[in-house]
Design a protein around this motif. Structure first.
Motif, PDB file in Angstrom:
ATOM      1  N   ASP A 189      14.166  68.331  67.596  1.00 10.13           N
ATOM      2  CA  ASP A 189      15.198  69.300  67.957  1.00 10.13           C
ATOM      3  C   ASP A 189      15.376  70.268  66.795  1.00 10.13           C
ATOM      4  OD1 ASP A 189      17.423  70.754  68.675  1.00 10.13           O
ATOM      5  OD2 ASP A 189      18.621  69.021  69.264  1.00 10.13           O
ATOM      6  N   VAL A 190      14.827  71.463  66.924  1.00 15.65           N
ATOM      7  CA  VAL A 190      14.844  72.439  65.837  1.00 15.65           C
ATOM      8  C   VAL A 190      16.267  72.835  65.456  1.00 15.65           C
ATOM      9  CG1 VAL A 190      14.095  74.752  65.158  1.00 15.65           C
ATOM     10  CG2 VAL A 190      12.563  73.288  66.482  1.00 15.65           C
ATOM     11  N   LYS A 238       9.491  75.765  61.996  1.00 21.39           N
ATOM     12  CA  LYS A 238      10.180  75.482  63.253  1.00 21.39           C
ATOM     13  C   LYS A 238       9.186  75.276  64.402  1.00 21.39           C
ATOM     14  CE  LYS A 238      14.584  77.648  62.068  1.00 21.39           C
ATOM     15  NZ  LYS A 238      15.600  78.666  62.397  1.00 21.39           N
ATOM     16  N   ARG A 239       8.081  76.037  64.396  1.00 23.71           N
ATOM     17  CA  ARG A 239       7.065  75.836  65.425  1.00 23.71           C
ATOM     18  C   ARG A 239       6.435  74.453  65.308  1.00 23.71           C
ATOM     19  NH1 ARG A 239       5.442  81.235  64.299  1.00 23.71           N
ATOM     20  NH2 ARG A 239       3.650  80.471  63.098  1.00 23.71           N
ATOM     21  N   GLU A 261       8.996  71.884  66.544  1.00 24.53           N
ATOM     22  CA  GLU A 261       9.136  71.920  67.996  1.00 24.53           C
ATOM     23  C   GLU A 261       7.913  71.298  68.680  1.00 24.53           C
ATOM     24  OE1 GLU A 261      10.882  75.144  71.149  1.00 24.53           O
ATOM     25  OE2 GLU A 261       9.448  75.871  69.652  1.00 24.53           O
ATOM     26  N   LYS A 262       6.736  71.592  68.164  1.00 28.65           N
ATOM     27  CA  LYS A 262       5.507  71.049  68.731  1.00 28.65           C
ATOM     28  C   LYS A 262       5.469  69.529  68.618  1.00 28.65           C
ATOM     29  CE  LYS A 262       0.479  71.615  68.583  1.00 28.65           C
ATOM     30  NZ  LYS A 262      -0.651  72.320  67.909  1.00 28.65           N
TER      31      LYS A 262
END
Length: 349
Positions: free
Chosen positions: A225-226, A216-217, A220-221
């Motif tokens: 859209d997580v 998820k990181r 997001e980076k």
């Protein structure tokens, strides 16, 4: 919370009789299993690609297509497509065709594969294992982006503004990344904004929570859209009327299959003690009555963040009627319990 199943369409010797079911019969049985899964309200069914005598599904898309016209709602996916040794153009065409037959229910689960038989079969060198997957995934994603494709790579002839047909019903055709828990593959999936499937078949499932956070990181980076990225798990298991019955039915074929693979890969002996430890509440085997299995799935959702659970059953060869009963229980008892509990839990958050 989606609930479903996966199979490798195994044709190992029957533990009791030593008889080996034909590939043709086992494939027909799997089609029946997919149809039943749809009828009892399950969300997804996956068929894994293998190229060896004890697994009958070298072409998951064909098996899934046979079930597509007999089902109405269930999503149909490979589990996995060994993309490293496949032609991405043909993979896309096969699953776009499945998407047409099923009216928009096809998915591709792409992975590097934990078995290596397909590499010499299709003329690929294992030293290119990682590079092949990266390049072919790039081409597969390029194909789903546009009708006409221009692409250049090192392991396949270039494509110059050519169309790939048929066009799928879904736009884009879903592509998931299957991972055994490698952090690089998890980060790759996140950076590409692709859904992730984790094979949780050993140890404690809670050990995968950091990988989900890493995924998820990375997503997001990369600007994705997580909240729109599902995470699935694939875990061995079996359901029966009682937990004792489920364990006694599932253990013999599981032990046989795991010890065959163990001899090939240098693993230790798979014993009943190993099996019983793995089916404990914190273990990776989802074996038991409906309540037991449901509670473990709920625990996985709450503590790892899984949004799709795929029960892999059988492991080895089991009586078809036992597998069908497990599917019925998963759909009629386990899935409703899990969905209700997760819904209530999320409302409280």
């Amino acid at each position: 919370m989606e609930i479903g199943l996966s199979t490798f369409v195994e044709t190992t010797p029957d533990v009791q009789t030593g008889e080996v079911i034909s590939h043709a019969q086992r494939i027909r049985e799997v089609v029946e299993e997919i149809v039943l899964a749809d009828q009892v309200g399950l969300d997804v069914f996956g068929v894994g690609e293998h190229h060896r005598k004890d697994y009958a599904a070298s072409s998951p898309a064909v098996v899934l297509a046979a079930a597509a016209s007999q089902t109405k709602r269930i999503r149909l996916t490979s589990a996995v497509t060994v993309l490293s040794s496949a032609d991405p153009v043909r993979v896309f065409q096969d699953f776009a065709t499945l998407d047409a037959i099923s009216n928009g229910r096809a998915e591709i689960m792409a992975g590097r594969g934990s078995f290596i038989e397909s590499f010499p079969l299709f003329g690929y060198d294992l030293k290119d294992y990682d590079e092949l997957f990266e390049e072919k995934l790039e081409l597969l994603l390029r194909i789903r982006e546009s009708e006409k494709v221009t692409w250049y790579g090192g392991h396949r002839p270039a494509i110059h503004n050519l169309g790939v047909y048929p066009c799928p019903v879904q736009d884009p055709l879903p592509v998931w990344i299957g991972s055994g828990g490698n952090s690089q593959s998890v980060v790759r999936a996140g950076m590409l904004g692709l859904p992730l499937v984790l094979a949780i078949i050993g140890g404690s499932p809670l050990q995968f929570a950091p990988l989900v956070k890493l995924y998820k990181r990375a997503a997001e980076k990369a600007g994705h859209d997580v909240s729109k990225l599902p995470v699935a798990s694939h875990s061995h298991g079996f359901i029966a009327e009682t937990t004792e019955m489920a364990a006694d039915k599932f253990f013999p074929s599981t032990q046989q299959a795991m010890n065959v693979l163990g001899r090939e890969r240098g693993w230790g002996h798979y014993s009943r003690a190993s099996f019983d430890a793995a089916r404990s509440f914190e273990g990776a085997l989802y074996v038991g009555d409906s309540k037991t299995v449901a509670e473990k799935i709920i625990h996985l959702r709450k503590h790892v963040g899984i949004t799709r659970f795929m029960l892999h059953t059988p492991v080895g060869t089991m009586p078809h009627e036992d597998v069908m009963k497990a599917i019925e229980l998963l759909g009629t008892e386990v899935a409703p319990r899990v969905r209700e509990e997760i819904s209530n839990w999320e409302k409280e958050l």
